[in-house]
Design a protein around this motif. Structure first.
Motif, mmCIF file in Angstrom:
data_model
loop_
_atom_site.group_PDB
_atom_site.id
_atom_site.type_symbol
_atom_site.label_atom_id
_atom_site.label_comp_id
_atom_site.label_asym_id
_atom_site.label_seq_id
_atom_site.Cartn_x
_atom_site.Cartn_y
_atom_site.Cartn_z
ATOM 1 N N PRO A 215 -74.663 -24.067 -15.402
ATOM 2 C CA PRO A 215 -74.615 -24.488 -16.603
ATOM 3 C C PRO A 215 -75.680 -25.146 -17.139
ATOM 4 N N ASN A 216 -76.603 -25.944 -16.376
ATOM 5 C CA ASN A 216 -77.705 -26.603 -16.757
ATOM 6 C C ASN A 216 -78.827 -25.628 -17.593
ATOM 7 N N GLN A 217 -78.751 -24.454 -17.387
ATOM 8 C CA GLN A 217 -79.544 -23.512 -17.883
ATOM 9 C C GLN A 217 -79.047 -23.324 -19.529
ATOM 10 N N GLN A 218 -77.801 -23.830 -19.658
ATOM 11 C CA GLN A 218 -77.244 -23.581 -20.924
ATOM 12 C C GLN A 218 -77.431 -24.928 -21.871
ATOM 13 N N ARG A 219 -78.072 -25.638 -21.397
ATOM 14 C CA ARG A 219 -78.299 -26.982 -22.028
ATOM 15 C C ARG A 219 -79.435 -26.880 -23.122
ATOM 16 N N GLY A 220 -79.362 -28.084 -24.142
ATOM 17 C CA GLY A 220 -80.738 -27.968 -24.997
ATOM 18 C C GLY A 220 -80.806 -27.125 -25.970
ATOM 19 N N GLU A 221 -82.033 -27.206 -26.332
ATOM 20 C CA GLU A 221 -82.491 -26.434 -27.540
ATOM 21 C C GLU A 221 -83.122 -24.911 -26.820
ATOM 22 N N MET A 222 -82.912 -23.838 -27.450
ATOM 23 C CA MET A 222 -83.844 -22.553 -26.649
ATOM 24 C C MET A 222 -84.087 -21.391 -27.728
ATOM 25 N N VAL A 223 -84.882 -20.673 -27.165
ATOM 26 C CA VAL A 223 -85.614 -19.524 -27.707
ATOM 27 C C VAL A 223 -85.402 -18.352 -26.688
ATOM 28 N N ILE A 224 -84.652 -17.266 -27.172
ATOM 29 C CA ILE A 224 -84.548 -15.952 -26.581
ATOM 30 C C ILE A 224 -85.376 -14.984 -26.992
ATOM 31 N N LEU A 225 -86.248 -14.620 -26.028
ATOM 32 C CA LEU A 225 -87.218 -13.519 -26.394
ATOM 33 C C LEU A 225 -87.065 -12.359 -25.857
ATOM 34 N N VAL A 226 -86.864 -11.143 -26.341
ATOM 35 C CA VAL A 226 -86.321 -9.911 -25.823
ATOM 36 C C VAL A 226 -87.720 -8.987 -26.093
ATOM 37 N N ALA A 227 -87.922 -8.225 -24.786
ATOM 38 C CA ALA A 227 -89.242 -7.199 -25.051
ATOM 39 C C ALA A 227 -88.755 -6.249 -25.832
ATOM 40 N N GLY A 228 -89.639 -5.518 -26.512
ATOM 41 C CA GLY A 228 -89.278 -4.577 -27.790
ATOM 42 C C GLY A 228 -88.769 -3.367 -27.165
ATOM 43 N N ALA A 229 -88.354 -2.240 -27.751
ATOM 44 C CA ALA A 229 -87.786 -1.021 -26.860
ATOM 45 C C ALA A 229 -89.081 -0.308 -26.893
ATOM 46 N N PRO A 230 -89.153 0.192 -25.508
ATOM 47 C CA PRO A 230 -90.348 1.210 -25.299
ATOM 48 C C PRO A 230 -90.410 2.165 -26.429
ATOM 49 N N GLU A 231 -91.690 2.456 -26.561
ATOM 50 C CA GLU A 231 -92.306 3.117 -27.755
ATOM 51 C C GLU A 231 -91.638 4.776 -27.374
ATOM 52 N N ARG A 232 -91.226 5.276 -28.263
ATOM 53 C CA ARG A 232 -90.716 6.737 -28.249
ATOM 54 C C ARG A 232 -92.070 7.502 -28.272
ATOM 55 N N ASN A 233 -92.169 8.476 -27.404
ATOM 56 C CA ASN A 233 -93.129 9.695 -27.548
ATOM 57 C C ASN A 233 -92.392 10.906 -28.161
#
Ligand code: SAM
Length: 293
Positions: A215-233
């Motif tokens: 639960p400590n990892q849910q405390r405070g202020e946060m930004v979530i970054l997610v890798a982009g979708a793999p480029e489609r060939n």
């Protein structure tokens, strides 16, 4: 530093570490006629810590329209005014857009005094691609709207950056794992520039498990970054039937080698693979590949 009359200064303030307030920000805030702040009590603490005692006016999401009109009048009368928010850069998921856009329409001079913003701070250390990114602000609060938004973003091929509040972190991560895929890499950047600054870097399923277990990892202020979708060939999406049809058409007039070269170039597939397929079509025909007419 000389302050110009009739000018709106948009001033970034620290995310949590007072040392991040720039010299230029301090000089500007100490010299303007008025400071418009999201929460005057919160900002008074920052200003008094810096020995700054300029008049404050509250400008927040509930009074933005009326207060912006008053600030524009005062700018028009030649006053210099600074805009700050509780933390980071004003207008970035914070009040100020109506004021700045109206000030620009009115022809006022607007001077940015740049500094911290959680988006850039998180991106700079997350280790995800930064050449392209999409800032999405806060995801919708309700689950159906949030999932719809994530579905719209699932194929976006650049790093996705979200702000999120601590009490919705787990549900947002669960929805991200469901729409972006459990294996998509993500980084949770928490309490940036503060004592408990933490970066967790894991596939979405692992990140969700980690925050659920601790639960400590849910405390405070946060930004979530997610890798982009793999480029489609697009070439890889080319169906075998389409390739067969193309080969069969070209083989009417061209050699196997030449037909394979053209199709390999057009589709991005490996030349050997296409050459073998061209040979098969030449020798045996391709039942579904035979062009009509
Ligand atoms: N204007 C601010 C900026 O430039 O980053 C953002 C204001 S927005 C109301 C507040 C959100 O920014 C928080 O819920 C969190 O998502 C993010 N944020 C602000 N300070 C942060 C910090 N120290 N660490 C991580 N995220 C932070």
């Amino acid at each position: 530093m000389s302050i110009e009359s009739g000018t709106l200064y948009v001033v970034a303030t620290p995310l949590g570490n007072l040392g991040d307030l720039s010299q230029r920000a301090v000089e500007t805030l100490a010299s303007v006629d008025l400071i418009a702040a999201e929460d005057t009590r919160h900002s008074a603490k920052l200003l008094s810590a810096m020995g700054i005692g300029r008049p404050l006016i509250a400008l927040h999401e509930h009074n933005e329209t009326s207060i912006s009109a008053r600030i524009l009048e005062r700018l028009g009368a030649g006053e210099s005014i600074a805009l700050i928010s509780d933390a980071g850069t004003p207008l970035i998921s914070d009040p100020g857009y109506p004021l700045v856009s109206a000030a620009r329409r009115q022809g006022c001079k607007i001077v940015p005094i740049p500094g911290p913003s959680a988006i850039i701070c998180a991106l700079s250390a997350a280790g995800l691609p930064t050449d392209r990114f999409l800032f999405e602000g806060f995801p919708p609060r309700t689950a159906p709207a949030r999932r719809r938004r994530f579905e719209q973003l699932a194929e976006f091929p650049a790093t996705l950056v979200f702000y999120e509040s601590s009490h919705r972190l787990a549900e947002s991560l669960a929805d991200m794992a469901a729409t972006f895929g459990t294996e998509r890499r993500a980084v949770l950047a928490r309490e940036l520039t503060k004592l408990h600054e933490t970066f967790l870097d894991a596939p979405l399923a692992g990140l969700l498990e980690r925050v659920q277990q601790d639960p400590n990892q849910q405390r405070g202020e946060m930004v979530i970054l997610v890798a982009g979708a793999p480029e489609r060939n697009p070439a890889a999406d080319e169906s075998p039937i389409a390739i067969d049809r193309l080969l069969a058409l070209l083989l009417r007039d061209l050699s196997v080698k030449r037909a394979a070269e053209i199709v390999a170039e057009a589709t991005g597939r490996r030349r050997n693979e296409i050459y073998r397929r061209a040979l098969e079509i030449k020798d045996h025909g391709a039942s579904r590949a035979t062009p009509q007419g």
